[in-house]
Design an enzyme around this catalytic site. Structure first.
Site, PDB file in Angstrom:
ATOM      1  N   GLU A  75      79.153 156.257  18.941  1.00 23.19           N
ATOM      2  CA  GLU A  75      78.697 156.528  17.573  1.00 23.19           C
ATOM      3  C   GLU A  75      79.769 156.157  16.539  1.00 23.19           C
ATOM      4  OE1 GLU A  75      75.569 157.646  17.209  1.00 23.19           O
ATOM      5  OE2 GLU A  75      75.487 159.447  15.961  1.00 23.19           O
ATOM      6  N   ASP A  76      81.017 156.452  16.862  1.00 26.52           N
ATOM      7  CA  ASP A  76      82.055 156.391  15.820  1.00 26.52           C
ATOM      8  C   ASP A  76      83.135 155.331  16.015  1.00 26.52           C
ATOM      9  OD1 ASP A  76      80.789 158.494  14.626  1.00 26.52           O
ATOM     10  OD2 ASP A  76      82.052 160.025  15.530  1.00 26.52           O
TER      11      ASP A  76
END
Ligand code: MN
Length: 486
Positions: A75-76
Site C-alpha cells: 500500500e505504502d
C-alpha cells in the site's frame, strides 16, 4: 522496538521457530519503508515492528509475524504484492493481500457498519490470521493516535469501537479488545476517562497494591504448605469496562470498586478446586456467589471458578481460579485455540472448519448472536461478497458474474459493460466471481444496450430483468445472432 525483541519473543513462544525468514522480512520492510516517517516523527519501520511484536504477544505463527512486518509494503511503498510473494512465498503474500483489502474499510456512519462487519467476516472466512494481524496493526495505530488531528482521532476511535472491538469480543481475544477499548475511551470520552483514570491509578493504587500484597502473603504461605503451584494477579479491571458497568447499573465508581478482584492461576483442574476449598477455609464465602464455570462453562466457552469472600479487613474480594490453559483462552480466545492446536502439531490449514468453530462458539451478546446467525446463512451458504475498487461491498448469489456485479452497481454500468478486471486481471464477462474478489467493470461509453447473450449466464434477477428491458430496442442483427437458426 527492535527486531531482536520480536525474535526473542517468538523464540519464547516456540523454541524451534525458524526466525531467519523473520529477519529477512525485517530487512525487506526496512528497505521498503526507508525514509518514511510516521505522523509522530518515528521511523515508519517502528510501526511494522510494533505490529509484529503485538502479534507475538497473542502467539501468532511465523507467517503472520512476517506478514505483520510487511503489512503496509504494497500500500505504502514502491514494492508490490508480487515482490512480497517472490521473496516470502504465497502464504505470506496471501495474508498481506488480505490486510491490504481490509484497510479499505472506512467508518462511514452506522449504515455502513454492518457492511464493514461482513467484510471482516469475509476476510476471516478466507483466513482468520488476516483479522488478527489487522487487530495488532490497529492497536498500534491507536497507541500513536496523539499525533493525528482531532478529527482523525475521533474517526479512528469510533471505527474501532463500532467494528474492531465487537469482533475481537466475538472471537474472545479479550487481551486486544480491552486495550482497544481503553484507548478509544480516552479519545471518545476524554473527561470521563481522566476522572476514572485518576481514581484508579492515583487515588486507589496504593490501597489496592498494599491490600493485594497482604492477601498474596496469606495465600502464598497456605499454598506453599499444600504444595500447590500458583500465580496471583491483582490487576485486570479495565477502565472502559468499569465505566460501562457504572453506566449500566447507574452506580458510582466507589460502589463498583468496592469489590477487589484477584485471579489465581494454577496447573491443573484438581488444583483449582483445592484452591477454592482452601480459600473458603480461610475466609467466609458470600452466599450464592460461588460459580463453577469449569463444570458448566459459559456459553462463550469461558471456564473458571469464581467466589466472593469476606476477606482481610472484612473486605469483599472476588477470586477467579483457573488453569494456565483456561487463562490463555480467556485472554486470547480463538487465537489460543489456534496456538494449542498448532502446538499439538495438527494441520490447521483447514480454515472452513475454523470458521465453523467460531460460529459455533457464539461468543457474543444477543444482537451479535442474531448477526452471526444471519452471517451463517448469508456468507457461508449461497452468497458471495465482492468489492468495488473503492471498497464498497456487494452481496451476490454464488456463481455470479461481472455482469451481475455491474447491474448491482448501476443499470448504466450494466448496459455499457464491455469487460471486467477481477483482482487486477482482465477477464471475460461470464467469469465466475469468488468471495472477496475486487471487481472493476470496463465500460464502452457509446453503447446503449446490453448484450442478450448475457442472459445465458447471469445469476441475479436484477441483471436478467435489466437485460430484457434494455435490449428490447436492440437491432435485428443481434436477435439473429441469438437465434442463429432463424
Ligand atoms: Mn499499518
Amino acid at each position: 522496538m527492535t527486531i531482536e525483541q520480536v525474535i526473542k519473543k517468538v523464540k519464547e513462544n516456540d523454541h524451534g521457530a525458524d526466525t531467519d525468514l523473520i529477519r529477512l522480512a525485517y530487512d525487506f520492510a526496512l528497505k521498503a519503508h526507508s525514509g518514511q516517517k510516521r505522523k509522530n516523527g518515528e521511523e515508519y519501520i517502528q510501526h511494522s515492528l510494533h505490529t509484529a511484536f503485538i502479534l507475538t504477544q497473542i502467539r501468532a505463527d511465523v507467517p503472520s509475524i512476517i506478514a505483520g512486518l510487511l503489512h503496509d509494503v504494497p500500500e505504502d511503498t514502491e514494492f508490490t504484492l508480487k515482490d512480497v510473494e517472490k521473496n516470502f512465498g504465497k502464504e505470506v503474500a496471501m495474508l498481506v493481500e488480505g490486510i491490504t483489502k481490509l484497510s479499505k474499510i472506512k467508518y462511514r456512519g452506522i449504515e455502513r457498519y454492518r457492511e464493514s462487519l461482513k467484510k471482516m467476516f469475509l476476510a476471516m472466512a478466507h483466513d482468520l490470521r488476516v483479522i488478527l494481524i489487522k487487530f495488532c496493526d490497529r492497536l498500534h495505530n491507536l497507541r500513536t493516535l496523539d499525533a493525528l488531528s482531532p478529527e482523525k482521532q475521533q474517526r479512528i476511535a469510533q471505527e474501532t469501537m463500532e467494528i474492531f472491538s465487537p469482533i475481537a469480543g466475538l472471537l474472545g481475544i479479550w487481551r486486544l479488545k480491552w486495550q482497544m477499548d481503553d484507548l478509544c475511551f480516552k479519545y471518545l470520552l476524554p473527561e470521563e476517562f481522566k476522572k476514572l483514570e485518576y481514581k484508579y491509578e492515583v487515588e486507589k493504587k496504593l490501597e489496592r497494591t498494599q491490600f493485594i500484597n497482604k492477601v498474596r502473603d496469606v495465600l502464598g504461605k497456605k499454598f506453599k504448605e499444600e504444595g500447590i503451584e500458583n500465580e496471583i494477579e491483582g490487576r485486570f479491571k479495565h477502565l472502559f469496562s468499569i465505566y460501562q458497568k457504572m453506566q449500566k447499573k447507574g452506580q458510582q465508581f466507589d460502589d463498583i470498586y468496592d469489590v477487589f478482584a484477584l485471579r489465581i492461576i494454577t496447573t491443573s483442574v484438581a488444583n483449582c478446586y483445592k484452591i477454592l476449598g482452601l480459600i473458603h477455609t480461610i475466609w467466609r464465602p458470600k452466599p450464592n456467589r460461588v460459580k463453577d464455570y469449569i463444570a458448566v462453562p459459559k456459553p462463550n466457552g469461558y471456564r473458571s471458578l469464581h467466589t466472593t469472600v469476606f476477606c482481610l479487613d472484612n473486605k469483599l474480594v472476588e477470586f477467579q481460579i483457573r488453569t494456565k490453559e483456561m487463562n490463555e483462552e480467556a485472554h486470547y480466545g480463538i487465537a489460543a485455540h489456534w496456538y494449542y492446536k498448532q502446538k499439538e502439531g495438527e494441520n490447521i490449514v483447514k480454515q472452513p472448519a475454523w470458521i465453523k468453530e467460531i460460529l459455533d462458539m457464539q461468543r457474543a451478546t444477543e444482537n451479535a448472536h442474531d448477526f452471526i446467525k444471519k452471517i451463517k446463512f448469508d456468507v457461508f451458504q449461497d452468497r458471495i461478497f465482492v468489492f468495488s475498487p473503492k471498497g464498497d461491498v456487494f452481496e451476490l448469489p454464488r456463481e455470479s458474474t461481472p455482469v451481475d456485479f455491474a447491474y448491482a452497481v448501476h443499470t448504466d454500468i450494466g448496459n455499457k459493460a464491455a469487460g471486467a478486471i477481477v483482482n487486477e486481471q482482465i477477464t471475460t464477462l461470464d467469469h465466475i466471481l469468488k468471495n472477496g474478489d475486487v471487481v472493476n467493470i470496463i465500460i464502452e461509453k457509446n453503447r446503449k444496450t446490453p448484450n442478450k447473450d448475457w442472459l445465458r449466464f447471469v445469476k441475479t434477477a436484477r441483471a436478467r430483468d435489466k437485460i430484457k428491458q434494455n435490449s428490447a430496442k436492440s437491432t435485428f442483427d443481434s436477435l439473429k445472432k441469438f437465434f442463429p437458426g432463424k
